[in-house]
Structure formats: C-alpha cells, structure tokens
Design an enzyme around this catalytic site. Structure first.
Site, PDB file in Angstrom:
ATOM      1  N   SER A   1      -3.886 -30.130 -19.315  1.00 33.59           N
ATOM      2  CA  SER A   1      -2.793 -31.066 -19.043  1.00 33.59           C
ATOM      3  C   SER A   1      -3.342 -32.449 -18.721  1.00 33.59           C
ATOM      4  O   SER A   1      -4.551 -32.642 -18.573  1.00 33.59           O
ATOM      5  CB  SER A   1      -1.942 -30.558 -17.865  1.00 33.59           C
ATOM      6  OG  SER A   1      -2.644 -30.747 -16.638  1.00 33.59           O
TER       7      SER A   1
ATOM      8  N   SER B   1      -2.795 -34.202 -15.926  1.00 29.62           N
ATOM      9  CA  SER B   1      -2.666 -34.512 -14.502  1.00 29.62           C
ATOM     10  C   SER B   1      -3.878 -35.230 -13.925  1.00 29.62           C
ATOM     11  O   SER B   1      -3.796 -35.845 -12.869  1.00 29.62           O
ATOM     12  CB  SER B   1      -2.412 -33.226 -13.702  1.00 29.62           C
ATOM     13  OG  SER B   1      -3.555 -32.397 -13.680  1.00 29.62           O
TER      14      SER B   1
ATOM     15  N   LYS C   1      -8.290 -30.556  -9.616  1.00 32.62           N
ATOM     16  CA  LYS C   1      -7.752 -31.741  -8.948  1.00 32.62           C
ATOM     17  C   LYS C   1      -8.879 -32.433  -8.186  1.00 32.62           C
ATOM     18  O   LYS C   1      -9.999 -31.935  -8.113  1.00 32.62           O
ATOM     19  CB  LYS C   1      -6.638 -31.362  -7.953  1.00 32.62           C
ATOM     20  CG  LYS C   1      -5.493 -30.554  -8.536  1.00 32.62           C
ATOM     21  CD  LYS C   1      -4.634 -31.344  -9.508  1.00 32.62           C
ATOM     22  CE  LYS C   1      -3.526 -30.470 -10.093  1.00 32.62           C
ATOM     23  NZ  LYS C   1      -2.783 -31.169 -11.161  1.00 32.62           N
TER      24      LYS C   1
ATOM     25  N   SER D   1       1.473 -35.196 -11.595  1.00 28.33           N
ATOM     26  CA  SER D   1       0.533 -34.158 -11.193  1.00 28.33           C
ATOM     27  C   SER D   1       1.201 -33.177 -10.248  1.00 28.33           C
ATOM     28  O   SER D   1       1.816 -33.571  -9.248  1.00 28.33           O
ATOM     29  CB  SER D   1      -0.693 -34.787 -10.507  1.00 28.33           C
ATOM     30  OG  SER D   1      -1.530 -33.788  -9.971  1.00 28.33           O
TER      31      SER D   1
END
Length: 248
Positions: A67, A69, A124, A212
C-alpha cells in the site's frame, strides 16, 4: 498459514523422514536398492529449507510493500529487506525474544505483526517509545511536549486508488536521529489527540500521514509483535532506480 510456521513444518517433516531412513528404514532395504522417492526428495530439500528457515528467522527477511501508507519513503511494489536481529533474536513462530540486542528507536521504519490480526505484517515508522506522551495537533507531532521539527519540501503527486491524481505537501521531518520526508494532505481533516505509550509497546505512524491506517486508529504495537527493522529496497519491477536504496 503463517509462512514461518509452514517452513517449520516442512523442516520437521523432511528432516524427520531423512532421520527415520538413516536410523531404521535403510537397514531393511536390499543392498543397492534405490531410495524411495519420498526419502530422496526429503534429503534434497532439507538442507535448503533449513538454510532458508535460519536466514529468515535470524538474519534478514524479504517483504513486499502492498500500500501507499509509507509514501514517499516506500512505494507500492517495493521489495524490501528487514533486519531480524537488530531488535534481538526471537524464537521462530512464537516470536519471543531470547537474546536482546536493542529496542526500536524513534524514527526507525519497523515491520510488525498487526495487533488486530497477527497473520498480517504491517510496516510503519516508530513515533512513540514506551512512556512517551504523543500529541498530534493540526498535523504536527509533539513528543513529550516538544514539536517534531518539520520543513516544507515542495509538493508530491501520485495516483491514488480509483486513478485519482493527488497533489499533497511534502515535508522533511526530523524524528529522533532520522530525517525523512512525509506527506500532508490538507484536504483531509486532522485527527487530533494525545496519548501516553504504555510500557512494552510502541506508537507508529505512516509517512503518508493522511492516508495511513496506524496507531491513531487501532492503538499500540506490543513488543512481542515486532518483526524487525526495514533497511533496504532490493527490488522494484516498475522503477529499477530504487534498487539498493537505503530506507531512512
């Protein structure tokens, strides 16, 4: 099925067949008789599976970014390498630490098992460490009352899901010892709040701040869910220039 668990089962199965044949079965075969196919394949695959299992468990593990994010740091389609020993050696499958090396640091890009569904791997940036007081006000992070340094760095355009062209602000942020770029979409409302990170857990956010799914929505990452630190992009089919890029 968790890939590490699959590898462990394959390792035990091939190794068990090989050991069983070595200790008992081969003694009952006629002299010069050909090995059973299952035994032959087990002896061939066991060393390969063992090597892959040990490398993935204790050294490095590859992941693919699914993705946007973490844009602009990581793009969809990036294949990355994750250092498995930076945060200590862990028991495969169980993920319990048996040898501590260091703990995640603020600003590092971390892969972890999603707390709501540990079968999923998320990536992350570490924003809050255990005991930190994290505030997010008007799209600005504050750690223990101190604003995280940000500097405007132009604009960034990308194609969002639905083939929509998006133009957002690009800022350079200094989080701990790590200087990196983040994206801010002024068309999306700020998700303001304040929280203290519990012991043994981490607060994480994506670099694409307004797109996100991170700790602002589902909470903290327990230490037992930590997989490792992302450190390099090793492949991207659509952009070969990204190969070998260090993840800041």
């Amino acid at each position: 099925m968790n890939f590490a668990l699959f590898m462990l089962i394959a390792l035990l199965l091939t190794g068990g067949i090989w050991l069983l044949d070595h200790l008992w079965l081969r003694k009952s075969r006629a002299l010069g008789a050909k090995e059973p196919v299952l035994v032959e394949y087990s002896k061939s695959f066991f060393p390969v599976i063992l090597a892959v299992f040990l490398i993935r468990s204790f050294l490095v593990e590859p992941f693919k970014i699914p993705s946007g994010s973490m844009m602009p740091t990581l793009l969809v389609g990036d294949f990355i390498l994750v250092n498995k020993y930076t945060y200590g050696l862990r028991v495969p499958v169980l993920n319990n630490t048996f040898l501590e090396v260091k703990h995640p640091q603020r600003g590092e890009v971390m892969v972890f098992r999603f707390p709501k569904d540990p079968s999923l791997d998320y990536i992350k940036r570490v924003v809050g460490l255990p005991g930190d007081r994290i505030e997010y006000r008007n799209k600005q992070i504050m750690v223990n009352g101190q604003p995280v340094a940000q500097q405007e760095n132009g604009y960034y355009e990308y194609v969002a899901p639905g083939l929509n062209q998006v133009s957002v602000r690009r800022l350079q942020e200094q989080l701990g010892e790590h200087r990196h770029d983040i994206l801010i979409d002024d068309n999306n409302p700020a998700l303001d709040g304040e929280i203290t990170v519990p012991e043994g857990q981490y607060f994480v956010m994506g670099d694409n701040r307004d797109n996100s799914n991170d700790s602002r929505f589902w909470g903290f990452v327990p230490d037992r869910n930590v997989v490792g630190r992302a450190f390099m992009i090793w492949w991207n089919f659509d952009n070969l220039g990204r190969i070998g890029t260090t993840i800041k």
